[in-house]
Write a protein that holds these residues in place. Structure first.
Motif, PDB file in Angstrom:
ATOM      1  N   LEU A 210     -73.540 -32.138  29.931  1.00  0.00           N
ATOM      2  CA  LEU A 210     -73.831 -30.803  30.440  1.00  0.00           C
ATOM      3  C   LEU A 210     -74.468 -29.998  29.315  1.00  0.00           C
ATOM      4  N   THR A 211     -75.166 -28.929  29.691  1.00  0.00           N
ATOM      5  CA  THR A 211     -75.881 -28.101  28.729  1.00  0.00           C
ATOM      6  C   THR A 211     -75.453 -26.651  28.899  1.00  0.00           C
ATOM      7  N   LEU A 212     -75.093 -26.005  27.789  1.00  0.00           N
ATOM      8  CA  LEU A 212     -74.550 -24.649  27.828  1.00  0.00           C
ATOM      9  C   LEU A 212     -74.976 -23.848  26.603  1.00  0.00           C
ATOM     10  N   SER A 213     -74.723 -22.539  26.686  1.00  0.00           N
ATOM     11  CA  SER A 213     -74.837 -21.644  25.542  1.00  0.00           C
ATOM     12  C   SER A 213     -73.582 -20.784  25.509  1.00  0.00           C
ATOM     13  N   ASP A 214     -73.004 -20.602  24.322  1.00  0.00           N
ATOM     14  CA  ASP A 214     -71.814 -19.754  24.182  1.00  0.00           C
ATOM     15  C   ASP A 214     -72.255 -18.351  23.772  1.00  0.00           C
ATOM     16  N   ARG A 215     -72.314 -17.446  24.749  1.00  0.00           N
ATOM     17  CA  ARG A 215     -72.823 -16.103  24.485  1.00  0.00           C
ATOM     18  C   ARG A 215     -71.735 -15.173  23.951  1.00  0.00           C
ATOM     19  N   LYS A 216     -72.149 -14.215  23.145  1.00  0.00           N
ATOM     20  CA  LYS A 216     -71.242 -13.180  22.651  1.00  0.00           C
ATOM     21  C   LYS A 216     -70.848 -12.263  23.814  1.00  0.00           C
ATOM     22  N   LEU A 217     -69.707 -11.615  23.683  1.00  0.00           N
ATOM     23  CA  LEU A 217     -69.281 -10.672  24.713  1.00  0.00           C
ATOM     24  C   LEU A 217     -70.289  -9.536  24.844  1.00  0.00           C
ATOM     25  N   SER A 218     -70.846  -9.084  23.735  1.00  0.00           N
ATOM     26  CA  SER A 218     -71.837  -8.003  23.772  1.00  0.00           C
ATOM     27  C   SER A 218     -73.084  -8.410  24.542  1.00  0.00           C
ATOM     28  N   THR A 219     -73.405  -9.702  24.563  1.00  0.00           N
ATOM     29  CA  THR A 219     -74.572 -10.168  25.318  1.00  0.00           C
ATOM     30  C   THR A 219     -74.367  -9.927  26.805  1.00  0.00           C
ATOM     31  N   TYR A 220     -73.158 -10.187  27.286  1.00  0.00           N
ATOM     32  CA  TYR A 220     -72.842  -9.920  28.693  1.00  0.00           C
ATOM     33  C   TYR A 220     -72.864  -8.426  28.981  1.00  0.00           C
ATOM     34  N   VAL A 221     -72.261  -7.640  28.113  1.00  0.00           N
ATOM     35  CA  VAL A 221     -72.179  -6.190  28.312  1.00  0.00           C
ATOM     36  C   VAL A 221     -73.582  -5.573  28.332  1.00  0.00           C
ATOM     37  N   ASN A 222     -74.414  -5.939  27.389  1.00  0.00           N
ATOM     38  CA  ASN A 222     -75.754  -5.366  27.306  1.00  0.00           C
ATOM     39  C   ASN A 222     -76.634  -5.804  28.474  1.00  0.00           C
ATOM     40  N   ALA A 223     -76.457  -7.047  28.927  1.00  0.00           N
ATOM     41  CA  ALA A 223     -77.229  -7.522  30.076  1.00  0.00           C
ATOM     42  C   ALA A 223     -76.822  -6.783  31.343  1.00  0.00           C
ATOM     43  N   LEU A 224     -75.538  -6.476  31.481  1.00  0.00           N
ATOM     44  CA  LEU A 224     -75.073  -5.687  32.626  1.00  0.00           C
ATOM     45  C   LEU A 224     -75.687  -4.291  32.602  1.00  0.00           C
ATOM     46  N   ALA A 225     -75.683  -3.656  31.445  1.00  0.00           N
ATOM     47  CA  ALA A 225     -76.246  -2.304  31.315  1.00  0.00           C
ATOM     48  C   ALA A 225     -77.731  -2.301  31.653  1.00  0.00           C
ATOM     49  N   LYS A 226     -78.447  -3.309  31.170  1.00  0.00           N
ATOM     50  CA  LYS A 226     -79.883  -3.390  31.419  1.00  0.00           C
ATOM     51  C   LYS A 226     -80.187  -3.577  32.898  1.00  0.00           C
ATOM     52  N   ALA A 227     -79.267  -4.238  33.619  1.00  0.00           N
ATOM     53  CA  ALA A 227     -79.459  -4.481  35.050  1.00  0.00           C
ATOM     54  C   ALA A 227     -79.023  -3.300  35.908  1.00  0.00           C
ATOM     55  N   GLY A 228     -78.486  -2.245  35.283  1.00  0.00           N
ATOM     56  CA  GLY A 228     -78.111  -1.051  36.029  1.00  0.00           C
ATOM     57  C   GLY A 228     -76.666  -1.013  36.475  1.00  0.00           C
ATOM     58  N   PHE A 229     -75.806  -1.724  35.757  1.00  0.00           N
ATOM     59  CA  PHE A 229     -74.377  -1.711  36.067  1.00  0.00           C
ATOM     60  C   PHE A 229     -73.617  -0.826  35.085  1.00  0.00           C
ATOM     61  N   VAL A 230     -72.521  -0.279  35.549  1.00  0.00           N
ATOM     62  CA  VAL A 230     -71.567   0.382  34.665  1.00  0.00           C
ATOM     63  C   VAL A 230     -70.257  -0.396  34.749  1.00  0.00           C
ATOM     64  N   ILE A 231     -69.682  -0.728  33.611  1.00  0.00           N
ATOM     65  CA  ILE A 231     -68.449  -1.507  33.594  1.00  0.00           C
ATOM     66  C   ILE A 231     -67.260  -0.591  33.897  1.00  0.00           C
ATOM     67  N   GLU A 232     -66.465  -0.982  34.879  1.00  0.00           N
ATOM     68  CA  GLU A 232     -65.293  -0.208  35.260  1.00  0.00           C
ATOM     69  C   GLU A 232     -64.000  -0.766  34.664  1.00  0.00           C
ATOM     70  N   GLN A 233     -63.970  -2.077  34.470  1.00  0.00           N
ATOM     71  CA  GLN A 233     -62.745  -2.679  33.958  1.00  0.00           C
ATOM     72  C   GLN A 233     -63.060  -4.020  33.317  1.00  0.00           C
TER      73      GLN A 233
END
Length: 270
Positions: A210-233
């Motif tokens: 299998l092929t994967l990448s281990d992303r930082k937590l900030s990568t997920y957070v910043n990608a959510l913000a860029k897509a127009g999401f606000v994190i609630e929890q």
């Protein structure tokens, strides 16, 4: 060991899966490798994490991220064998949709839901691609241990945002990036890789890979913000009650008491 190789902790367990080799990320190659893996032995080796569990020691019953889903339109990203869809259907969701890269998993899900007296619109496609899912349509999009397989995280989050109605909710879980850096070794926890290393790698599991990448937590957070999401929890702590009820003394359970092994994010479309 080759200078481009490193030992990788298991996505789910505490030990190592073996020697991983750094690779260049090519979407078509990743799709082919990972879809074949899930068509053949993915569930056998990695196991299936399904609702009400977001991970080994995190549950919807405790976190209550969804709340009442009666009459809600639901889309699952990476539906696997269909058990999470069953969970939502039995809680009276009005529509069930799902996408998965594996034809075999789609067939398993269809058979499972039929046996449960439920129906769903199931689509075999990479999550990153246009595949006929309606836009501005869903109340919830969710993903249980599947988002980490995305080859284009920002693109995937933008696509998911397009599926949701305004104020729609996106909930997903994945292996915590700290967990992916640490392995159980001789009754101790040892850092085996840099937290900041997001390079793609291929790891052999039995006769397949299998092929994967281990992303930082900030990568997920910043990608959510860029897509127009606000994190609630955000949830990243193992549930002590679940751990105690299972009386689990495995290396993985010991690891979960010391550091987060799963994270869950609930975000809302602005």
């Amino acid at each position: 060991m080759d200078k481009n190789s490193v030992y990788k902790p298991n996505i789910i367990g505490a030990g190592e899966v073996g020697c991983a080799i750094s690779v260049d990320m090519d979407k078509s190659s990743v799709y082919k490798t990972n879809s074949f893996y899930w068509d053949t032995q993915g569930n056998d080796f990695l196991g299936a994490i399904v609702l009400p569990y977001y991970g080994a020691f995190v549950s919807e019953e405790k976190c209550q991220l969804f709340g009442d889903v009666s009459g809600k339109k639901m889309l699952e990203i990476g539906c696997g064998n269909g058990q999470s869809l069953q969970y939502q259907g039995e809680r009276n969701a009005s529509e069930l949709w799902a996408v998965d890269i594996s034809e075999k998993q789609i067939k398993k899900a269809a058979q499972h839901l039929k046996a449960c007296g439920l129906s769903a619109k199931l689509i075999c496609s990479p999550m990153e691609e246009e595949c006929g899912i309606p836009v501005d349509y869903f109340d919830f999009v969710y993903s249980i241990y599947a988002i980490g397989w995305a080859t284009d995280l920002e693109g995937t989050f933008c696509r998911i945002a397009s599926y949701l109605k305004k104020d729609g909710v996106f909930i997903f879980s994945w292996s915590h990036p700290i967990h992916k850096c640490v392995a159980a070794e001789n009754n101790r926890l040892a850092f085996k890789k840099s937290y900041f290393d997001e390079s793609w790698y291929s790891v052999s599991l039995d006769e397949d890979a299998l092929t994967l990448s281990d992303r930082k937590l900030s990568t997920y957070v910043n990608a959510l913000a860029k897509a127009g999401f606000v994190i609630e929890q955000m949830i990243e702590q193992s549930d002590d009650e679940i751990m105690q009820s299972r009386d689990d003394n495995s290396d993985f359970a010991k690891k979960a008491k010391m550091l987060p092994v799963t994270f869950v994010i609930k975000a809302r479309k602005l």
